[in-house]
Structures are given as C-alpha cells and as structure tokens.
Design an enzyme around this catalytic site. Structure first.
Site, PDB file in Angstrom:
ATOM      1  N   SER A 170      -9.650  11.905   1.309  1.00 12.82           N
ATOM      2  CA  SER A 170      -9.569  10.502   0.886  1.00 12.82           C
ATOM      3  C   SER A 170      -8.167   9.917   1.090  1.00 12.82           C
ATOM      4  O   SER A 170      -8.021   8.715   1.309  1.00 12.82           O
ATOM      5  CB  SER A 170      -9.966  10.379  -0.591  1.00 12.82           C
ATOM      6  N   ASP A 181      -4.950   5.994 -10.076  1.00 13.03           N
ATOM      7  CA  ASP A 181      -5.618   7.193 -10.624  1.00 13.03           C
ATOM      8  C   ASP A 181      -4.718   8.422 -10.652  1.00 13.03           C
ATOM      9  O   ASP A 181      -5.168   9.514 -11.020  1.00 13.03           O
ATOM     10  CB  ASP A 181      -6.887   7.498  -9.820  1.00 13.03           C
ATOM     11  N   HIS A 192      -4.085   8.828  -5.622  1.00 15.26           N
ATOM     12  CA  HIS A 192      -3.971   8.020  -4.411  1.00 15.26           C
ATOM     13  C   HIS A 192      -2.781   7.061  -4.503  1.00 15.26           C
ATOM     14  O   HIS A 192      -2.527   6.479  -5.558  1.00 15.26           O
ATOM     15  CB  HIS A 192      -5.263   7.228  -4.179  1.00 15.26           C
TER      16      HIS A 192
END
Length: 753
Positions: free
Chosen positions: A49, A225, A228
C-alpha cells in the site's frame, strides 16, 4: 560525488514542506515537462500500500485530475494516450515467490521490459507473521533470490528498491501494533546488505531509494493512521523519483541533481586556449622584464658615486603587458566562474524564502550605510556621489532579494521592480544629460559606453555557453542607450548650447521626445511588430531566448516608459537649473521653504501610497500591467525626498557609493559565483554552515566583481582609443571577432541538432 546517490539517500527540510537534497538542486516538474520526459515510457510500481501511495503521487505529476479510486488490494493501470505513457501498479504486498515470478517474467526475452521499475514491501510480512524472526529470515531468502533478477533488469531499465519508512507507533491500530520501527530497521538493513552485495561484481545496480525514510522521520507524526505518509511527503518522494529519471533527459536549469557535466563547446575550447596562451604570454613577458631589470639594475658609479637608473620601457611593451595581464586575470576569474556553475565541483542548493532571510540583511546594510556617511563634494541634484550611492543600495537590496528567493512574496517583488526601473531611469537621465550638455555624439563616446556595458557579458556568453539575452539587463540598458543616442543624434541635433540661442529649439526637442514616446507606445501594444524587428538575423542571435524573442519583449515592455521619464526629468531639471529656479547651495532647500515643504509632503505621501498599493497586490500579471505607468511615482518621490532638504542633499553614504561603482559587475557576476544554476539556486562552497558559506562566497564574489570592473576599465582604454583611425581599425577587428563568433555559433547549433 554522484549527485544521484545524494538525491536518493540524503537531504533536509527547508521549513516544513520544501525538501533540499544534499549537494544539489531539485526541479519542480510541471505536467507538460513530466509528459515530455516520459513519452512512450512504461513504468511499473510493484509492492504494498505504501508503494501504491507513491504510484498515485507519481501519476498525479502527469495528470493532476487522477483520483485514488482503484482497488486497494489489486492491480491499478494508468495510461496517458496523448504522450503514450503507461504506468501500472501491481499489488504484491510481500517479497515472495509471486513477486519473484512477476519480476522474472520481465527478464525473459519475449516480454517487453518496463523502462522504470519501483519496488518495495515489508510491512505485510511483519504484520501477517506477527513480527516473528522466522519471517525476517524468509524475507532475506526471498530478496536474495530476487536480487539477481533485479540486477539483470537494471542493465536495461531503471530499477529502484524503496526502503520501508518508519511508523508512528502511538497511532497504529491494534492489528498493526507488531509493526515497530525496530523491525522495520531490521528489514531495511537486510534489503540494503543483500542488494549491495549482489551488485558488487556487476556494472548494473539497483538504486536503493532510502531518502523516503528521512522524509518520513520528519512527517510521519502527521500521518492519518501512523503507517502511511501524509500527502505532501509522498508527493516529495514522487518528485524525487521524477528528478532522478528526468533531469538527465530534460536538463532543467534548476535541477542539478543527476545531471552530467555539460560537454565543452567549440567556442568554450577556443576561449580556454586563448586564456591559456594569455597566461603563458604574460608569464614570459614578466620573466623577460625581470631579467632585463636585473641586468640594468641600478649600480654605483665608481668615479662619481651616483646611481644609474635603468632604461624606461617603451609604451608599446607596457600596453602589451597590460593587455596580457588583464586577460591573464580574466582567464583565472573565468575558470572560477566555470568551476562554480558548469563543473560538478561545488554544491548547489535551492532557495527558500522567509521574511527574516530578506528583511534582517536589509536592516544590516542600512545600518552600515548610515554609519559610513560623508559630505558630498558637490550639492547638485543627483550628483555623481549620490547616483553611485543610489545604485549601490539598490544593488545590495536586489542581491539580497535574489539569494533569499523573495520573488515568491509579491509585495517585495513589486518594490524590486521599482528598483530595476530606477536603474533604467538613471540610464535615461545620465545619458540624456551628457549628450544635452556636452553635445558629444562621436563614435569614441558610443564605443566606450558599449564596451563597458557589454564586455563582461560577451565573455560570459562564451565561457558559460549562454545567449546574450540570458543576461537580460545588459541588452536592455544597451538598447536604451542606443535609442537615446539615436533620438538626440538624428537631424536636427539639438543640444543645450544651440537651444540657449533660440527657445524654439526646446520645442523641437520636446517634439523629438513625443515621437519617441509614440514609438514606445506603438511597440508595446504591437508584439508582432516588435518581434519582427528583433527576429532578423543577426539581431535574433542576440535577443532570442529558448528559440524566440518573447522574453525580450516582456522585459522591454515591463519598463518601457521609465527611460523616457528619466530623459524628460533631465530636460526639466536642466532647464530649471539654467534659469536659476532652484537653489543647490550647501544646506539650502531646493526651492523656497513653503514650496519645499509642500513638495516634500506630497513626495512622502506618494511614496507611501505606492508602497501600500504594491503591498496590496494580489495578482502579479495585473500589477505588472500597471507597473510601467506608475513606477515613476515612487522614483520621483524618492528623488525629491533625497534632494529637497539641503542637509540631506549634502551628505552621502560612501559604503553604498563604493558598491554603486561596481553595480553592473555585481548584478552580472551574481548569476554564477554567488547564486548557482544561473540564479536559480545558491552556491555552496562550505556545506553544513549556511551563514559561514554566505560570508565566504560573498567576499569572493565582491572581490571578483571589483577586479572585473578594474579589468574592464583597463581594457576599455586599450580597445577603444581616442584616435579615430586607430579606433576604426579596432572596430574592424571587433567586427571580425563577432563574425567568427557567429560562424562558430552556427556550427555548434548544427552539431547539436
């Protein structure tokens, strides 16, 4: 060293959002530039991600309208059909057999290889296996098996392995608590050790993208979070990636990272040979003179006891020696210029504006200027000492403006535009006054002015491989000087001596000035006519920049009326002076007390009103449109404030005046030996100590500018003699020189194409 290595591995933040790579400058790519660089390219991002984040930031450099709507745990394609650019994100969150198989498929001959591969993964391995040591061991095994494949791809493609960014552990959700910075460091160390060991015996090398770690250390606490990166940080990473790949293709002036040193042109090689021969010639003549001096040394006459003086050298020898001495010094100075801004020897950094970086140095120089206050030799309006002072403080403010990057702050930009206009105002005032009073329209005067204005710039065009228009201020002043000369020299030649005999000549001169103003007005609103005039060869070679004369038109138009205002002011002032309508005695106000007080009040109000208007500017384009008409308000206000009170007119700052005498050299030299990358960045001679670096580079810069001023004055006496027949011969030689320069320039252009 290798600036690409520094770009990928080290740097620091200037402020909160501006990333400064170590030793080099990073270009901010626009969408059009990114497309031109990546045309017909295939780029692949493969990983988790975090790599997906980098993928989205990268494609937004190509198309800012892209939205992050793809399947988060799946492949995401992107294509820009207009430039045939294909960018793919491939979801492989772990370094495992599946990732190896995909990478292996690109190494097989039948499959087209991507031009750029950006890979990286680790956090999923930590998360799924709860941070176990067995997972780290397996990661090492898997990356060891992938490394040779990446090295094979690196022979024909650009391959980047992105190290894992640190996390903000306090913000991580419960399901991610096992992802610690200690674990991330262990995975990164393993990746670096294995990738570096696999490339030791190979020319190809997988580039380790480790700079993201440094960026994350400063910004991860702003993460949503804890895992990221915030958008600004990943945008910085994408821009770094673009710089690594595109700088060597696009060669942006303000993107020195990853740019190879430009090859020497034919003209540069010839210049190098010329300066080398000058140095050798000067050394030989110096040795000959030393030997002659020893032979003819004063000796005591045994009979009379008197000293016999050595024979005086002939003027021809001394002229030749002065010529070679000047070129010898100039050659050494130009070597320094080249090493500073063309060779990859010294570091360069991006500018970063803060209010303190501009205003604090301004306060320093104002205090110094006031401290060195002295009485003037004469008390006339705009006397030589006063104009030198004016040029000096304006030049220092402009230098601070450039090094601090203050052009991003619109109020400062608008005031600096007034300072540039004031220089041109002085051009109109000074040259008009000379021709009007002296009536000297001879070739010698014209050649002297043109030589002093253009000598340094012509040398820099040759040595630094830059077009004449690049140093825009000198072409601007040169053209305006020729316009002033033509206006006053064409029939009928009207000068003060002739006008004193008949007042009608004053109206004749005003008619000439009205014709000049009409021509200026017409050309300013007829871009096509202006460009046609300056697009004819060989004028086009002087005024083109990036293949057109638009930049020249823009610069000329920006201050189109101010030279005319300077000429008109000189005419009115000299008329008032002639009719004894002003008092210029020491300590006397310029007019009667009542008139002086009224004019002084109006001037102060006008000065402040302009500053308030300039400070309230919201749009640079709109303000630039008004600037040519209104800049004269603050210029005239300053002149009246500076000259109406007698006690103010009777003093000047010798500190500012000293800089004023070399203001032209300071303005031009700053391009390459104080600033860097053609004024886009800052030269770094002493890394790690910004203040000390500025002090050292400034000292060298000012000394060099002063020395060049001396060299120009010395050469002007030799190259432009007063004798008309000798001057004609020199002009023919100069014409031959420029013809050769045009020929070699055409050969260079042909070879480049």
């Amino acid at each position: 060293g290798d600036t690409c290595e520094y770009l990928l591995s080290s740097g620091r933040f200037l402020g909160e959002k501006v990333w400064q790579p170590h030793s080099c400058m990073m270009h901010k790519y626009k969408n059009s530039e990114a497309k031109n660089c990546l045309i017909d390219k295939h780029i692949v991002f493969i990983g988790d991600s975090r790599i997906r984040q980098l993928f989205y930031s990268f494609i937004k450099l190509i198309n800012p309208q892209v939205k992050e709507e793809g399947n988060k745990h799946g492949n995401i394609p992107f294509e820009d059909k207009s430039a045939s650019i294909k960018v793919d994100f491939l979801w492989y969150p772990e370094v495992n057999g599946s990732m190896r198989q995909r990478i292996k498929s690109w190494t097989e001959g039948s499959v087209a290889k991507p031009h750029i591969i950006v890979a990286g993964a680790a956090t999923w391995s930590i998360k799924i296996h709860n941070g176990s040591n067995e997972a780290l061991t397996q990661y090492k095994i898997n990356i060891t098996s992938i490394a040779p494949l990446l090295e094979k791809l690196a022979k024909s493609s650009d391959v980047y392995w992105v190290l894992q960014d640190p996390v903000y552990e306090d913000m991580l959700s419960e399901s991610r608590k096992m992802i610690t910075n200690e674990k991330i460091d262990a995975y990164n160390e393993a990746a670096v050790r294995i990738l570096n060991s696999s490339s030791r015996n190979s020319k190809a090398k997988v580039k380790v993208f480790s700079v993201s770690k440094l960026i994350a250390q400063e910004t991860i606490m702003k993460s949503a979070d804890g895992l990221h990166l915030p958008e600004s940080s990943r945008d910085t990473n994408a821009m770094i990636l673009m710089n690594v790949y595109c700088n060597k293709i696009m060669k942006p002036i303000d993107g020195s990272c990853c740019q190879p040193q430009p090859p020497l042109t034919l003209i540069q090689k010839l210049a190098f040979c010329f300066f080398t021969l000058s140095i050798i010639g000067y050394l030989i003549i110096n040795l000959i003179h030393r030997n002659n001096y020893r032979k003819n040394k004063s000796c005591t006459d045994l009979e009379s006891g008197e000293e016999k003086k050595p024979a005086i050298s002939t003027p021809n020898v001394s002229t030749l020696e002065m010529l070679l001495h000047s070129f010898c010094k100039l050659g050494l100075i130009m070597t320094y210029f080249y090493l500073c801004d063309r060779a990859n020897l010294f570091m360069k950094e991006n500018k970063f504006y803060t209010h303190s970086s501009f205003f604090i140095p301004i306060v320093y120089i104002l205090v110094l200027g006031v401290f060195y206050t002295e009485n003037t030799k004469e008390t006339k309006v705009l006397n030589r000492e006063q104009t030198d002072e004016w040029k000096g403080w304006m030049q220092l403010v402009i230098l601070i403006y450039h090094i601090s990057g203050a052009s991003t702050f619109l109020p400062v930009y608008m005031h600096i535009r007034v300072l540039v206009a004031a220089y041109l105002f002085q051009t109109g005032y000074g040259h008009f006054s000379y021709f009007w009073i002296k009536g000297d329209f001879g070739v010698y005067r014209v050649c002297q002015v043109l030589f002093r204005l253009n000598f340094l710039v012509v040398v820099l065009c040759i040595v630094m491989d830059r077009p004449y228009q690049f140093y825009y201020f000198v072409p601007l002043v040169t053209v305006w000087f020729m316009i002033i000369y033509a206006t006053l020299a064409i029939w009928p030649q009207i000068v003060q001596k002739k006008a004193n005999g008949n007042c009608l000549w004053h109206f004749g001169l005003l008619l000439k000035l009205i014709c000049l103003l009409t021509c200026i007005y017409f050309l300013s609103y007829s871009q096509g006519a202006f460009e046609k005039i300056f697009s004819f060869w060989p004028l086009s070679k002087c005024f083109e920049l990036n293949g057109n004369v638009y930049e020249w038109w823009f610069r000329w138009k920006l201050d189109r009326y101010v030279v005319f205002y300077g000429m008109l002011f000189a005419f009115i002032y000299l008329a008032l002076q002639k009719h004894q309508m002003i008092s210029e005695g020491k300590g006397d106000p310029l007019f009667s007390n009542r008139v002086s007080n009224v004019l002084l009040f109006i001037s102060i109000v006008s000065f402040l009103t302009y500053s308030i208007w300039a400070s309230s500017c919201k749009n640079k384009t709109e303000c630039n449109e008004l600037h040519p008409s209104v800049s004269v308000v603050q210029i005239l206000a300053f002149i009246l404030i500076r000259n109406i009170p007698g006690y103010v007119r009777s003093v000047y700052s010798s500190f500012f005046a000293w800089f004023g005498k070399i203001s032209l050299e300071l303005f031009i030299c700053q391009y390459h030996i104080w600033l860097a990358a053609d004024t886009k960045g800052i030269l770094v001679l002493i890394p790690g100590y910004p203040m000390f670096n500025v002090l050292v580079s400034t000292f060298i810069f000012v000394c060099v500018a002063h020395e060049i001023s001396q060299i120009t004055n010395d050469l002007a006496q030799i190259v432009v003699p007063k004798d008309n027949s000798t001057l004609l011969k020199r002009l023919l030689c100069i014409a031959g020189f420029f013809s050769g320069l045009l020929l070699f320039s055409a050969m260079q252009d042909q070879s480049r194409h």
